[in-house]
Design a protein around this motif. Structure first.
Motif, PDB file in Angstrom:
ATOM      1  N   ALA A   7       0.832  -1.211   0.000  1.00  0.00           N
ATOM      2  CA  ALA A   7       0.000   0.000   0.000  1.00  0.00           C
ATOM      3  C   ALA A   7       0.863   1.256   0.000  1.00  0.00           C
ATOM      4  CB  ALA A   7      -0.935  -0.004   1.202  1.00  0.00           C
ATOM      5  N   GLN A   8       1.953   1.238   0.772  1.00  0.00           N
ATOM      6  CA  GLN A   8       2.845   2.398   0.816  1.00  0.00           C
ATOM      7  C   GLN A   8       3.534   2.604  -0.522  1.00  0.00           C
ATOM      8  OE1 GLN A   8       4.767   0.447   3.855  1.00  0.00           O
ATOM      9  NE2 GLN A   8       3.872   1.609   5.526  1.00  0.00           N
ATOM     10  N   TYR A  25       0.160  -5.089  -7.328  1.00  0.00           N
ATOM     11  CA  TYR A  25       1.500  -4.569  -7.092  1.00  0.00           C
ATOM     12  C   TYR A  25       2.491  -5.701  -6.812  1.00  0.00           C
ATOM     13  CZ  TYR A  25       5.533  -2.569  -4.868  1.00  0.00           C
ATOM     14  OH  TYR A  25       6.833  -2.280  -4.544  1.00  0.00           O
ATOM     15  N   VAL A  26       2.088  -6.640  -5.950  1.00  0.00           N
ATOM     16  CA  VAL A  26       2.978  -7.749  -5.616  1.00  0.00           C
ATOM     17  C   VAL A  26       3.263  -8.593  -6.854  1.00  0.00           C
ATOM     18  CG1 VAL A  26       3.194  -9.870  -4.274  1.00  0.00           C
ATOM     19  CG2 VAL A  26       2.351  -7.797  -3.184  1.00  0.00           C
ATOM     20  N   VAL A  27       2.236  -8.903  -7.618  1.00  0.00           N
ATOM     21  CA  VAL A  27       2.423  -9.699  -8.837  1.00  0.00           C
ATOM     22  C   VAL A  27       3.324  -8.939  -9.816  1.00  0.00           C
ATOM     23  CG1 VAL A  27       1.242 -10.667 -10.846  1.00  0.00           C
ATOM     24  CG2 VAL A  27       0.302 -11.023  -8.553  1.00  0.00           C
ATOM     25  N   GLU A  28       3.052  -7.670 -10.005  1.00  0.00           N
ATOM     26  CA  GLU A  28       3.879  -6.850 -10.895  1.00  0.00           C
ATOM     27  C   GLU A  28       5.336  -6.830 -10.415  1.00  0.00           C
ATOM     28  OE1 GLU A  28       3.061  -2.592 -12.708  1.00  0.00           O
ATOM     29  OE2 GLU A  28       3.696  -2.424 -10.614  1.00  0.00           O
ATOM     30  N   VAL A  37      11.477   0.491  -8.326  1.00  0.00           N
ATOM     31  CA  VAL A  37      12.639   0.131  -7.523  1.00  0.00           C
ATOM     32  C   VAL A  37      12.588   0.983  -6.257  1.00  0.00           C
ATOM     33  CG1 VAL A  37      15.153   0.020  -7.428  1.00  0.00           C
ATOM     34  CG2 VAL A  37      13.953  -0.460  -9.580  1.00  0.00           C
ATOM     35  N   VAL A  38      12.552   0.323  -5.130  1.00  0.00           N
ATOM     36  CA  VAL A  38      12.454   1.015  -3.853  1.00  0.00           C
ATOM     37  C   VAL A  38      13.676   1.916  -3.661  1.00  0.00           C
ATOM     38  CG1 VAL A  38      12.335   0.685  -1.345  1.00  0.00           C
ATOM     39  CG2 VAL A  38      11.092  -0.869  -2.866  1.00  0.00           C
ATOM     40  N   GLY A  57      -0.372 -20.689 -10.487  1.00  0.00           N
ATOM     41  CA  GLY A  57      -0.621 -21.140  -9.114  1.00  0.00           C
ATOM     42  C   GLY A  57       0.523 -20.774  -8.182  1.00  0.00           C
ATOM     43  N   ALA A  58       1.751 -20.963  -8.642  1.00  0.00           N
ATOM     44  CA  ALA A  58       2.913 -20.617  -7.821  1.00  0.00           C
ATOM     45  C   ALA A  58       2.965 -19.110  -7.581  1.00  0.00           C
ATOM     46  CB  ALA A  58       4.189 -21.100  -8.488  1.00  0.00           C
ATOM     47  N   LEU A  59       2.682 -18.344  -8.604  1.00  0.00           N
ATOM     48  CA  LEU A  59       2.676 -16.887  -8.470  1.00  0.00           C
ATOM     49  C   LEU A  59       1.619 -16.460  -7.450  1.00  0.00           C
ATOM     50  CD1 LEU A  59       3.741 -14.139  -9.378  1.00  0.00           C
ATOM     51  CD2 LEU A  59       2.114 -14.234 -11.271  1.00  0.00           C
ATOM     52  N   ALA A  60       0.447 -17.062  -7.505  1.00  0.00           N
ATOM     53  CA  ALA A  60      -0.628 -16.737  -6.557  1.00  0.00           C
ATOM     54  C   ALA A  60      -0.218 -17.085  -5.127  1.00  0.00           C
ATOM     55  CB  ALA A  60      -1.912 -17.467  -6.942  1.00  0.00           C
ATOM     56  N   LYS A  61       0.439 -18.217  -4.944  1.00  0.00           N
ATOM     57  CA  LYS A  61       0.879 -18.612  -3.598  1.00  0.00           C
ATOM     58  C   LYS A  61       1.911 -17.643  -3.048  1.00  0.00           C
ATOM     59  CE  LYS A  61      -0.067 -23.522  -4.052  1.00  0.00           C
ATOM     60  NZ  LYS A  61       0.505 -24.882  -4.138  1.00  0.00           N
ATOM     61  N   ILE A  62       2.846 -17.227  -3.884  1.00  0.00           N
ATOM     62  CA  ILE A  62       3.867 -16.271  -3.445  1.00  0.00           C
ATOM     63  C   ILE A  62       3.229 -14.940  -3.088  1.00  0.00           C
ATOM     64  CG2 ILE A  62       5.871 -14.911  -4.179  1.00  0.00           C
ATOM     65  CD1 ILE A  62       6.656 -17.385  -5.908  1.00  0.00           C
ATOM     66  N   ALA A  63       2.340 -14.443  -3.937  1.00  0.00           N
ATOM     67  CA  ALA A  63       1.690 -13.161  -3.681  1.00  0.00           C
ATOM     68  C   ALA A  63       0.854 -13.232  -2.400  1.00  0.00           C
ATOM     69  CB  ALA A  63       0.814 -12.758  -4.861  1.00  0.00           C
ATOM     70  N   THR A  64       0.130 -14.310  -2.209  1.00  0.00           N
ATOM     71  CA  THR A  64      -0.674 -14.474  -0.997  1.00  0.00           C
ATOM     72  C   THR A  64       0.208 -14.460   0.237  1.00  0.00           C
ATOM     73  OG1 THR A  64      -2.377 -15.700  -2.175  1.00  0.00           O
ATOM     74  CG2 THR A  64      -2.276 -16.005   0.213  1.00  0.00           C
ATOM     75  N   TYR A  65       1.296 -15.212   0.185  1.00  0.00           N
ATOM     76  CA  TYR A  65       2.224 -15.247   1.324  1.00  0.00           C
ATOM     77  C   TYR A  65       2.758 -13.846   1.633  1.00  0.00           C
ATOM     78  CZ  TYR A  65       6.517 -15.790   3.928  1.00  0.00           C
ATOM     79  OH  TYR A  65       7.510 -15.641   4.841  1.00  0.00           O
ATOM     80  N   LEU A  66       3.226 -13.143   0.631  1.00  0.00           N
ATOM     81  CA  LEU A  66       3.809 -11.827   0.848  1.00  0.00           C
ATOM     82  C   LEU A  66       2.783 -10.829   1.413  1.00  0.00           C
ATOM     83  CD1 LEU A  66       6.103 -11.544  -2.285  1.00  0.00           C
ATOM     84  CD2 LEU A  66       6.805 -11.899   0.094  1.00  0.00           C
ATOM     85  N   LEU A  67       1.548 -10.921   0.960  1.00  0.00           N
ATOM     86  CA  LEU A  67       0.510 -10.007   1.446  1.00  0.00           C
ATOM     87  C   LEU A  67       0.054 -10.349   2.861  1.00  0.00           C
ATOM     88  CD1 LEU A  67      -1.512  -9.528  -1.825  1.00  0.00           C
ATOM     89  CD2 LEU A  67      -0.234  -7.768  -0.571  1.00  0.00           C
ATOM     90  N   GLU A  68       0.315 -11.564   3.320  1.00  0.00           N
ATOM     91  CA  GLU A  68      -0.096 -11.971   4.657  1.00  0.00           C
ATOM     92  C   GLU A  68       0.945 -11.654   5.731  1.00  0.00           C
ATOM     93  OE1 GLU A  68      -1.114 -16.108   4.272  1.00  0.00           O
ATOM     94  OE2 GLU A  68      -3.090 -15.639   3.436  1.00  0.00           O
ATOM     95  N   ILE A  69       2.129 -11.214   5.338  1.00  0.00           N
ATOM     96  CA  ILE A  69       3.154 -10.872   6.317  1.00  0.00           C
ATOM     97  C   ILE A  69       2.693  -9.602   7.047  1.00  0.00           C
ATOM     98  CG2 ILE A  69       5.545 -10.138   6.669  1.00  0.00           C
ATOM     99  CD1 ILE A  69       6.233 -11.752   4.132  1.00  0.00           C
ATOM    100  N   PRO A  70       2.566  -9.679   8.359  1.00  0.00           N
ATOM    101  CA  PRO A  70       2.027  -8.509   9.089  1.00  0.00           C
ATOM    102  C   PRO A  70       3.003  -7.345   9.110  1.00  0.00           C
ATOM    103  CG  PRO A  70       2.725 -10.218  10.627  1.00  0.00           C
ATOM    104  CD  PRO A  70       2.874 -10.781   9.246  1.00  0.00           C
ATOM    105  N   THR A  71       2.439  -6.157   9.096  1.00  0.00           N
ATOM    106  CA  THR A  71       3.225  -4.943   9.230  1.00  0.00           C
ATOM    107  C   THR A  71       3.587  -4.788  10.705  1.00  0.00           C
ATOM    108  OG1 THR A  71       2.030  -3.941   7.401  1.00  0.00           O
ATOM    109  CG2 THR A  71       3.207  -2.442   8.861  1.00  0.00           C
ATOM    110  N   PRO A  72       4.833  -4.532  11.031  1.00  0.00           N
ATOM    111  CA  PRO A  72       5.190  -4.391  12.447  1.00  0.00           C
ATOM    112  C   PRO A  72       4.510  -3.187  13.067  1.00  0.00           C
ATOM    113  CG  PRO A  72       7.050  -3.840  11.044  1.00  0.00           C
ATOM    114  CD  PRO A  72       5.953  -4.320  10.151  1.00  0.00           C
ATOM    115  N   SER A  73       4.170  -3.322  14.321  1.00  0.00           N
ATOM    116  CA  SER A  73       3.486  -2.204  15.004  1.00  0.00           C
ATOM    117  C   SER A  73       4.432  -1.380  15.822  1.00  0.00           C
ATOM    118  CB  SER A  73       2.380  -2.739  15.883  1.00  0.00           C
ATOM    119  OG  SER A  73       2.813  -3.796  16.685  1.00  0.00           O
TER     120      SER A  73
END
Length: 73
Positions: A7-8, A25-28, A37-38, A57-73
């Motif tokens: 999102a950022q 964004y993650v897929v891209e 480039v950050v 399917g592999a791309l979807a699994k990777i994107a799902t995993y990356l989006l599920e990583i919590p943002t630190p508080s």
């Protein structure tokens, strides 16, 4: 430590990719790592061949995993 910053990155005025959602964004970022480039990181670090090697399917699994990583508080 990694966490979901999609999102950022989408909100960054320097972002010039075509994604409109965090998922897009993650897929891209996997398929076209040079689209954004950050700041502070060199270009051409992420392999550019993923799009030719990953199944949908592999791309979807990777994107799902990356989006599920919590943002630190």
């Amino acid at each position: 430590l990694l966490w979901n910053t999609a999102a950022q990155r989408l909100a960054d005025p320097k972002y010039a990719g075509t994604a409109e959602t965090e998922w897009e964004y993650v897929v891209e970022s996997i398929l076209e790592p040079g689209a954004y480039v950050v700041p502070g990181y060199p270009d051409r670090v992420m392999p550019r061949w993923y799009g030719k090697k990953l199944s949908a399917g592999a791309l979807a699994k990777i994107a799902t995993y990356l989006l599920e990583i919590p943002t630190p508080s």
